[in-house]
Design an enzyme around this catalytic site. Structure first.
Site, PDB file in Angstrom:
ATOM      1  N   VAL A  22      -7.756 -52.466 -13.522  1.00  0.00           N
ATOM      2  CA  VAL A  22      -6.463 -53.033 -13.655  1.00  0.00           C
ATOM      3  C   VAL A  22      -5.953 -52.533 -14.913  1.00  0.00           C
ATOM      4  O   VAL A  22      -4.669 -52.030 -15.153  1.00  0.00           O
ATOM      5  CB  VAL A  22      -6.646 -54.556 -13.413  1.00  0.00           C
ATOM      6  CG1 VAL A  22      -5.149 -55.137 -13.793  1.00  0.00           C
ATOM      7  CG2 VAL A  22      -7.107 -55.005 -12.264  1.00  0.00           C
ATOM      8  N   GLY A  23      -6.684 -52.506 -16.090  1.00  0.00           N
ATOM      9  CA  GLY A  23      -6.102 -52.191 -17.231  1.00  0.00           C
ATOM     10  C   GLY A  23      -7.033 -52.740 -18.683  1.00  0.00           C
ATOM     11  O   GLY A  23      -7.869 -53.315 -18.245  1.00  0.00           O
ATOM     12  N   GLY A  25      -7.249 -54.559 -22.628  1.00  0.00           N
ATOM     13  CA  GLY A  25      -6.391 -55.096 -23.690  1.00  0.00           C
ATOM     14  C   GLY A  25      -7.436 -55.102 -25.014  1.00  0.00           C
ATOM     15  O   GLY A  25      -8.457 -54.253 -24.850  1.00  0.00           O
ATOM     16  N   GLY A  26      -7.010 -55.975 -25.956  1.00  0.00           N
ATOM     17  CA  GLY A  26      -7.897 -55.853 -27.151  1.00  0.00           C
ATOM     18  C   GLY A  26      -8.918 -56.496 -26.918  1.00  0.00           C
ATOM     19  O   GLY A  26      -9.898 -56.224 -27.646  1.00  0.00           O
ATOM     20  N   GLY A  28     -11.346 -56.114 -24.168  1.00  0.00           N
ATOM     21  CA  GLY A  28     -11.869 -55.586 -23.165  1.00  0.00           C
ATOM     22  C   GLY A  28     -11.174 -55.065 -21.774  1.00  0.00           C
ATOM     23  O   GLY A  28     -10.125 -54.876 -22.183  1.00  0.00           O
ATOM     24  N   VAL A  30     -10.248 -54.860 -17.915  1.00  0.00           N
ATOM     25  CA  VAL A  30     -10.023 -55.802 -16.668  1.00  0.00           C
ATOM     26  C   VAL A  30     -10.154 -55.108 -15.476  1.00  0.00           C
ATOM     27  O   VAL A  30      -9.368 -54.018 -15.020  1.00  0.00           O
ATOM     28  CB  VAL A  30      -8.654 -56.509 -16.770  1.00  0.00           C
ATOM     29  CG1 VAL A  30      -8.292 -57.358 -15.281  1.00  0.00           C
ATOM     30  CG2 VAL A  30      -8.345 -57.411 -17.897  1.00  0.00           C
ATOM     31  N   LYS A  45     -12.669 -59.807 -16.491  1.00  0.00           N
ATOM     32  CA  LYS A  45     -12.581 -59.222 -17.690  1.00  0.00           C
ATOM     33  C   LYS A  45     -13.917 -59.202 -18.312  1.00  0.00           C
ATOM     34  O   LYS A  45     -14.537 -60.036 -18.748  1.00  0.00           O
ATOM     35  CB  LYS A  45     -11.653 -60.383 -18.573  1.00  0.00           C
ATOM     36  CG  LYS A  45     -11.337 -59.716 -19.690  1.00  0.00           C
ATOM     37  CD  LYS A  45     -10.241 -60.606 -20.714  1.00  0.00           C
ATOM     38  CE  LYS A  45      -8.978 -60.298 -20.248  1.00  0.00           C
ATOM     39  NZ  LYS A  45      -8.031 -60.892 -21.435  1.00  0.00           N
ATOM     40  N   ASP A 151      -1.482 -67.522 -28.921  1.00  0.00           N
ATOM     41  CA  ASP A 151      -1.115 -66.058 -28.665  1.00  0.00           C
ATOM     42  C   ASP A 151      -0.164 -65.916 -27.463  1.00  0.00           C
ATOM     43  O   ASP A 151      -0.247 -64.990 -26.652  1.00  0.00           O
ATOM     44  CB  ASP A 151      -2.440 -65.329 -28.371  1.00  0.00           C
ATOM     45  CG  ASP A 151      -2.260 -63.610 -28.649  1.00  0.00           C
ATOM     46  OD1 ASP A 151      -1.047 -63.346 -29.245  1.00  0.00           O
ATOM     47  OD2 ASP A 151      -3.071 -62.764 -28.355  1.00  0.00           O
TER      48      ASP A 151
HETATM   49  P1  ATP Z   1      -4.249 -58.394 -25.512  1.00  0.00           P
HETATM   50  O1  ATP Z   1      -5.463 -57.851 -25.867  1.00  0.00           O
HETATM   51  O2  ATP Z   1      -3.038 -58.289 -26.404  1.00  0.00           O
HETATM   52  O3  ATP Z   1      -4.319 -59.717 -24.719  1.00  0.00           O
HETATM   53  P2  ATP Z   1      -3.569 -57.691 -22.845  1.00  0.00           P
HETATM   54  O4  ATP Z   1      -2.975 -59.031 -22.431  1.00  0.00           O
HETATM   55  O5  ATP Z   1      -2.659 -56.745 -22.082  1.00  0.00           O
HETATM   56  O6  ATP Z   1      -3.420 -57.438 -24.321  1.00  0.00           O
HETATM   57  P3  ATP Z   1      -5.665 -57.913 -21.415  1.00  0.00           P
HETATM   58  O7  ATP Z   1      -5.492 -59.535 -20.969  1.00  0.00           O
HETATM   59  O8  ATP Z   1      -7.195 -57.604 -21.645  1.00  0.00           O
HETATM   60  O9  ATP Z   1      -5.171 -57.651 -22.353  1.00  0.00           O
HETATM   61  O10 ATP Z   1      -5.182 -57.513 -20.000  1.00  0.00           O
HETATM   62  C1  ATP Z   1      -5.254 -55.986 -19.601  1.00  0.00           C
HETATM   63  C2  ATP Z   1      -4.452 -55.866 -18.230  1.00  0.00           C
HETATM   64  O11 ATP Z   1      -5.185 -56.441 -17.432  1.00  0.00           O
HETATM   65  C3  ATP Z   1      -3.174 -55.790 -18.489  1.00  0.00           C
HETATM   66  O12 ATP Z   1      -2.480 -54.919 -17.850  1.00  0.00           O
HETATM   67  C4  ATP Z   1      -3.016 -57.562 -17.769  1.00  0.00           C
HETATM   68  O13 ATP Z   1      -1.702 -57.646 -17.111  1.00  0.00           O
HETATM   69  C5  ATP Z   1      -3.948 -57.315 -16.557  1.00  0.00           C
HETATM   70  N1  ATP Z   1      -4.815 -58.625 -16.274  1.00  0.00           N
HETATM   71  C6  ATP Z   1      -5.315 -59.398 -17.158  1.00  0.00           C
HETATM   72  N2  ATP Z   1      -5.876 -60.437 -16.634  1.00  0.00           N
HETATM   73  C7  ATP Z   1      -5.432 -60.365 -15.267  1.00  0.00           C
HETATM   74  C8  ATP Z   1      -5.626 -61.186 -13.963  1.00  0.00           C
HETATM   75  N3  ATP Z   1      -6.143 -62.210 -14.275  1.00  0.00           N
HETATM   76  N4  ATP Z   1      -4.956 -60.780 -12.910  1.00  0.00           N
HETATM   77  C9  ATP Z   1      -4.472 -59.430 -13.046  1.00  0.00           C
HETATM   78  N5  ATP Z   1      -4.451 -58.605 -13.813  1.00  0.00           N
HETATM   79  C10 ATP Z   1      -4.850 -59.155 -14.938  1.00  0.00           C
END
Ligand code: ATP
Length: 349
Positions: A22-23, A25-26, A28, A30, A45, A151
């Site tokens: 999916v993507g 973030g800071g 790890g 997802v 995650k 946050d």
């Molecule tokens: P940060 O590190 O600042 O929190 P972030 O919120 O983008 O950055 P993550 O929460 O790790 O980092 O999310 C990474 C990606 O996965 C993002 O595109 C986020 O929208 C997506 N994502 C995170 N949690 C879910 C979920 N439960 N369902 C669908 N997509 C998700």
């Protein structure tokens, strides 16, 4: 792993299939996967990228994971992302190492940040007012359970298939990798988090309290209403300097006549980002405003959601969403959605 003492049994790789990335973030990476027994998709995650052995996951991350899991019992609310349990296993994507993570509700609509980016501007007004209300509902619930977020920002507000909002990352966010320096001290620089941090939080002796989240909510409202990122060109050190001096995102471009209730929402936004933490309204007080202004647009919400789905149907991120017209929706574009479309900054590809 002694630290993860939550009663929920960990979900292992054998329970999950059809993994998709999916993507990142800071914290790890997802993934999305289908739970074989439950029959629906979940989000996983993972703590780190699978390089090395699982013992290499930094202690602060494991702590955060345990904290997030322990919040599961306290939080069961429609407006807060559901956490199903912990993951432990070797995921089919992302390396050969044993990894730990958290299994959550999968949110098909992405995040508010992605939505604003993909629309190149704000959503139609009924959706703006619903997002404002649902975030306030989730935050009020967290605060009523004595939990703080710390946050709150567009990337931490996730959306389901109908763009209903749920708060995410309220346990992990406090210690995401980028928010910690080498001494594991909070630096505040977590993917734009500075911009959502209140002036008092830049003082060395600051201890976070509820007023922190109230300020972040004010800035989040501004982002949703304008569809923009606050202080887009400013370096984080400049932001850290100017916010304590009273700088806030500009409101002069917001035309109150665009939508009924917008003026009240903007007034609320300004109260929330007041320099004086004690002047910021509680989320219970925010709800009085957000419920009232959303009620003026509630009837048009199906039309607004459909409009957004139609605008986004060419984006791969949303292609799994159902773009059929909801049965309760009259095919005409709602008046309040039309008005937002005419704003200069709403350019939808
Ligand atoms: P940060 O590190 O600042 O929190 P972030 O919120 O983008 O950055 P993550 O929460 O790790 O980092 O999310 C990474 C990606 O996965 C993002 O595109 C986020 O929208 C997506 N994502 C995170 N949690 C879910 C979920 N439960 N369902 C669908 N997509 C998700």
């Amino acid at each position: 792993m002694a630290m993860l003492s939550h009663t929920t049994e960990p979900v292992g790789s054998e329970s999950l299939e059809k993994w998709e990335s999916v993507g990142s973030g800071g914290f790890g990476h997802v993934y999305k996967a289908r739970h074989r027994d439950w029959g629906f998709d979940v989000a996983i995650k993972l703590l780190h990228d699978g390089v090395g052995f699982y013992s290499s996951a930094p202690i602060h991350k494991e702590k955060a994971l345990a904290e997030e899991a322990s919040h599961m019992d306290k939080v069961s609310c429609e407006f807060v992302l559901r956490v199903y349990g912990l993951y432990e296993g070797i995921p089919p994507l992302g390396g050969l190492a044993m990894q730990k993570g958290i299994v959550m509700e999968f949110m098909g609509g992405g995040s508010v940040q992605a939505l604003l980016q993909d629309l190149s501007g704000p959503p139609p007004w009924p959706l703006v007012f619903r997002l404002a209300h649902q975030v306030a509902l989730g935050m009020n619930f967290l605060h009523s359970r004595n939990l703080m977020h710390h946050d709150l920002k567009p990337s931490n507000v996730l959306l389901n298939d109908e763009f209903n909002a749920k708060l995410a990352d309220f346990g992990l966010s406090r210690v995401s990798t980028s928010a910690l320096n080498s001494n594991n001290e909070m630096t505040g620089e977590a993917g734009g988090t500075y911009k959502y941090m209140p002036p008092e939080a830049f003082e060395a002796s600051y201890e976070p309290v509820r007023a922190f989240d109230r300020y972040s909510y004010g800035i989040l409202l501004w982002s949703i209403v304008t569809g923009k990122e606050p202080y887009p060109m400013a370096h984080s050190s400049l932001v850290a300097l100017r916010i304590p001096e009273g700088d806030r995102p500009p409101c002069k471009e917001i035309n109150h006549r665009e939508a009924e209730g917008l003026e009240e929402l903007v007034d609320l936004m300004k109260l929330c980002w007041d320099q004086n933490p004690s002047k910021r309204p509680t989320f219970k007080e925010c709800l009085e405003v957000t419920e009232k202004v959303f009620s003026k647009h509630k009837k048009e919400i199906h039309g607004a959601v459909h409009l957004v789905l139609t605008r986004l149907e060419s984006h791969t991120r949303y292609q799994h969403l159902n773009t059929r017209v909801p049965f309760s929706f009259s095919p005409e574009t709602p008046e309040s959605s039309k008005s937002h479309e005419t704003m200069d900054h709403v350019r939808v590809t």
